[in-house]
Design a protein around this motif. Structure first.
Motif, PDB file in Angstrom:
ATOM      1  N   SER A  59     -13.855  -0.641   2.439  1.00  0.00           N
ATOM      2  CA  SER A  59     -12.389  -0.699   2.451  1.00  0.00           C
ATOM      3  C   SER A  59     -11.855  -0.965   1.053  1.00  0.00           C
ATOM      4  N   LEU A  82     -11.202   2.840   0.532  1.00  0.00           N
ATOM      5  CA  LEU A  82     -10.054   3.159   1.374  1.00  0.00           C
ATOM      6  C   LEU A  82      -8.745   2.924   0.627  1.00  0.00           C
ATOM      7  N   VAL A  83      -8.676   1.850  -0.124  1.00  0.00           N
ATOM      8  CA  VAL A  83      -7.467   1.553  -0.899  1.00  0.00           C
ATOM      9  C   VAL A  83      -7.188   2.667  -1.903  1.00  0.00           C
ATOM     10  N   PHE A 126     -11.202   0.311  12.559  1.00  0.00           N
ATOM     11  CA  PHE A 126      -9.747   0.432  12.688  1.00  0.00           C
ATOM     12  C   PHE A 126      -9.327  -0.016  14.090  1.00  0.00           C
ATOM     13  N   THR A 135      -3.637   0.085   7.152  1.00  0.00           N
ATOM     14  CA  THR A 135      -3.653   1.419   6.557  1.00  0.00           C
ATOM     15  C   THR A 135      -2.701   2.323   7.316  1.00  0.00           C
ATOM     16  N   HIS A 180      -3.322   5.515   7.264  1.00  0.00           N
ATOM     17  CA  HIS A 180      -4.159   6.673   7.584  1.00  0.00           C
ATOM     18  C   HIS A 180      -4.577   6.621   9.046  1.00  0.00           C
ATOM     19  N   SER A 187      -1.868   4.270   0.450  1.00  0.00           N
ATOM     20  CA  SER A 187      -1.271   3.866   1.732  1.00  0.00           C
ATOM     21  C   SER A 187      -2.178   2.935   2.527  1.00  0.00           C
ATOM     22  N   SER A 188      -2.900   2.057   1.836  1.00  0.00           N
ATOM     23  CA  SER A 188      -3.767   1.062   2.471  1.00  0.00           C
ATOM     24  C   SER A 188      -3.641  -0.246   1.700  1.00  0.00           C
ATOM     25  N   TRP A 189      -3.614  -1.347   2.457  1.00  0.00           N
ATOM     26  CA  TRP A 189      -3.433  -2.672   1.866  1.00  0.00           C
ATOM     27  C   TRP A 189      -4.494  -3.582   2.477  1.00  0.00           C
ATOM     28  N   ILE A 190      -5.571  -3.806   1.742  1.00  0.00           N
ATOM     29  CA  ILE A 190      -6.750  -4.505   2.249  1.00  0.00           C
ATOM     30  C   ILE A 190      -7.023  -5.718   1.355  1.00  0.00           C
ATOM     31  N   LEU A 198       1.019   2.125  11.361  1.00  0.00           N
ATOM     32  CA  LEU A 198       0.129   1.285  10.565  1.00  0.00           C
ATOM     33  C   LEU A 198      -0.994   0.767  11.453  1.00  0.00           C
ATOM     34  N   VAL A 209      -7.129  -2.732   9.808  1.00  0.00           N
ATOM     35  CA  VAL A 209      -8.446  -2.422   9.247  1.00  0.00           C
ATOM     36  C   VAL A 209      -9.260  -3.707   9.198  1.00  0.00           C
TER      37      VAL A 209
END
Length: 265
Positions: free
Chosen positions: A85, A89-90, A40, A71, A73, A94-97, A206, A209
């Motif tokens: 990820s 993580l997605v 991160f 993210t 987080h 609240s994560s966009w990878i 934000l 990541v």
């Protein structure tokens, strides 16, 4: 030079179990296996500011490459750092990878579909325009390691012919605000690949990541200077001008953090 550390973009001290950071917290290397490489940004990103990394090392024998995104987080609030990820993580929300490839599933509007913007791999513009933000292009394009064929490889990076995940490629993530929501953009060697995601809530910080996954072994943050050059940038340019090769910076009697700042842009 005491303020150099304040200008640095760095990796967060909380990261995947297989990640090793260097002393400057700008290089992340996966020490073993192919997973547990999630990293991160140390601080949340501001709109229009790119978190840019260069792929420094590759590792044969694995399928897949670096992944990058955003993210909401806070790493400090995670019970454990997810192994991957995507999808771990997605799946937390609240994560966009995104996995880095040349072609993303770009989010387009009806206007963009009927009037696609022309692409130019060889633009001489000094800035990459994304929304209302201008990102300096001088650091966005990958560079080869010094050698016999450097001039050829550098041209391949500039024209974006090499694979997006080749050693030396530079990949970045940023977001812009549109209609009070965030649009995520990924930039590969100076080319905007986004928007890759839209409608991202911006009422919370934000973080960038970077998942040092599979064939991608090591990445290093590239510092991007906005606006007029800072005193640190000008001093770095003077140091670089008076040495034959950037690796010679290691021999100078300078603090380690300043050496990293001069050596790795």
């Amino acid at each position: 030079m005491a303020a150099v550390s304040d200008l640095y973009m760095r990796f967060h001290q909380i990261h995947g179990a297989n990640v090793r950071l260097d002393d400057s917290q700008t290089q992340a290397t996966r020490a073993e296996s192919f997973g547990n490489g999630v990293c991160f940004s140390k601080e949340p990103l501001d709109p229009g500011k790119i978190f840019l990394v260069e792929i420094e090392e590759k590792e044969l024998g694995w399928c897949g490459n670096v992944r990058i995104g955003l993210t909401a987080h806070d790493p400090r609030n995670l019970e454990t750092v997810p192994e991957y990820s995507l999808p771990d993580l997605v799946n937390l929300g609240s994560s966009w990878i995104f996995a880095i490839t040349r072609n993303h599933n770009k989010v387009t509007t009806d206007d963009q579909q009927s009037n696609p913007a022309p692409k130019s791999h060889c633009s001489m513009e000094a800035f990459l325009q994304i929304g209302n933000h201008k990102v300096p292009k001088d650091k966005l394009v990958g560079r080869s390691r010094p050698g016999r064929y450097s001039h050829i490889l550098d041209q391949l990076y500039k024209t974006n012919i090499l694979p997006a995940t080749a050693r030396g490629s530079r990949v970045g993530v940023l977001y812009i605000i549109r209609a009070n929501m965030g649009d995520l953009h990924i930039v590969i060697n100076g080319e905007d690949m986004g928007p890759c995601a839209r409608g991202i809530p911006i009422n919370q910080p934000l973080y960038a990541v970077v998942d040092v996954f599979a064939s991608t072994k090591s990445v290093r943050i590239i510092q991007v200077d906005y606006g007029f050059p800072s005193l640190q940038t000008l001093c770095r340019q003077v140091v670089q001008k008076h040495i034959m090769h950037r690796l010679a910076i290691d021999w100078l009697e300078l603090p380690a953090l300043l050496k990293n700042y001069c050596k790795y842009e």
